[in-house]
Design an enzyme around this catalytic site. Sequence first.
Site, PDB file in Angstrom:
ATOM      1  N   MET A  38       0.850  -1.183   0.000  1.00 30.70           N
ATOM      2  CA  MET A  38       0.000   0.000   0.000  1.00 30.70           C
ATOM      3  C   MET A  38       0.888   1.237   0.000  1.00 30.70           C
ATOM      4  SD  MET A  38      -2.998  -0.936   2.743  1.00 30.70           S
ATOM      5  CE  MET A  38      -2.034  -2.055   3.768  1.00 30.70           C
ATOM      6  N   CYS A 120       0.312  -0.595 -10.816  1.00 29.58           N
ATOM      7  CA  CYS A 120      -0.046   0.760 -10.397  1.00 29.58           C
ATOM      8  C   CYS A 120      -0.624   1.546 -11.571  1.00 29.58           C
ATOM      9  CB  CYS A 120       1.180   1.477  -9.843  1.00 29.58           C
ATOM     10  SG  CYS A 120       0.834   3.176  -9.337  1.00 29.58           S
ATOM     11  N   HIS A 189      -4.053  -8.945  -9.995  1.00 32.42           N
ATOM     12  CA  HIS A 189      -5.122  -8.057  -9.532  1.00 32.42           C
ATOM     13  C   HIS A 189      -6.214  -8.086 -10.598  1.00 32.42           C
ATOM     14  CE1 HIS A 189      -6.590  -4.358  -7.353  1.00 32.42           C
ATOM     15  NE2 HIS A 189      -7.316  -4.335  -8.451  1.00 32.42           N
ATOM     16  N   GLY A 224      -7.538  -8.483  -4.796  1.00 30.29           N
ATOM     17  CA  GLY A 224      -8.688  -7.633  -5.072  1.00 30.29           C
ATOM     18  C   GLY A 224      -9.910  -8.034  -4.276  1.00 30.29           C
ATOM     19  N   ASP A 225     -10.466  -7.075  -3.515  1.00 32.99           N
ATOM     20  CA  ASP A 225     -11.740  -7.237  -2.812  1.00 32.99           C
ATOM     21  C   ASP A 225     -11.728  -8.326  -1.742  1.00 32.99           C
ATOM     22  OD1 ASP A 225     -12.620  -5.228  -4.415  1.00 32.99           O
ATOM     23  OD2 ASP A 225     -14.102  -6.406  -5.525  1.00 32.99           O
ATOM     24  N   ARG A 248      -6.517  -3.166   0.663  1.00 34.03           N
ATOM     25  CA  ARG A 248      -7.374  -2.157   1.300  1.00 34.03           C
ATOM     26  C   ARG A 248      -8.057  -2.694   2.555  1.00 34.03           C
ATOM     27  NH1 ARG A 248     -11.739  -0.385  -2.379  1.00 34.03           N
ATOM     28  NH2 ARG A 248     -11.459  -2.435  -3.343  1.00 34.03           N
TER      29      ARG A 248
END
Length: 349
Positions: A38, A120, A189, A224-225, A248
């Site tokens: 991150m 990115c 990702h 992802g997610d 995240r």
Amino acid sequence: MSAAHPKPKLLTTRNDPLHIIKTRKITHGRPVTIAGPMVRYSKLPFRQVCRHYNADIVYTPMILAREFVRNSHARMADFSTNDSDTPLIVQVGVNNVTDLLRFVEMVSPYCDGIGINCGCPIKEQVREGIGSALIYNPSLLCEMVSAVKTKYGNTVRLETKIRIHDDWDQTVNLCQELCDAGVDWITIHGRTRTTRSSIPVNLDAISYIRNKLLDRDVPVIANGDCFNMDDFQKILDYTNVDGVMAVRGLLENPALFAGYERCPWGALEYFWHYAMEFGGLPFQLLQHHLHCMLESMSLDKDMHKELMNIKTTAALIDWFDDNFILKRQGEPGFAETLDIPYKRDICKV
């Protein structure tokens, strides 16, 4: 490079990330769990917190190779580690072989692997040929992978974290070329370069690409997610990957891989402990980490406003001690509390 004088590392079965990825199902009864990179946030104190809660492998934020190899100030600011910071993958943003080889030479003795950022989507990085620009330049990306593996072989583990193309077969071809170049594992990702994070991750794409690579002895990680362990299991069941990377989700709840639905207070006490022990976190970053974790814990909204109006670390510590029971390491019950231990009777929303 700043650190508490870490010793150069040697890969062993205990800290070899490829070995961990391939054996976690046997040793732990589940696929590997990975705390992904991150920007700004994957600093040493936060990495250590994630390790307390079942993160098997942890990444640094992306470090720009060109700045790192040329600027001693960048080295001091961008990479802090210590002997307990393992297994550790240092992620690099790079667009040429020379900078990558120099970066690997400088960093590899102090980590357990290098990850090339090929995902990115920030425009400034893409214009420099860094990040997701690399998935559209497969010859350069594979040349960089091959250069590192030719020079270092299995003494340096190398990963690529990619996004998907609109044409999934284009991603399959890229992954096959990366396997031929010697990459140790690939993280996918499940979004394209232009897909917003508000759009659900494309598990169909990850599953399709994974199945096309089953004849290769190169693990595939899904990213992802992943915000809780239900997501973790859903991603595994749907895609048949070798592990899951959360990013995240860990920011709000660094304990998600341990099965906590929201951040436990103990994680916040660990974070305070490591932030003070290791130092080096800018105040705004310290404050924002605490904000994210407390938001997950449903902190009283008025207190949230108070938190974000504080201007110094000393004032922040005083505010925590005035409002909560914040235990220090060595005190009975340190890092064991689940819910917010308010000191006064307020509305908890």
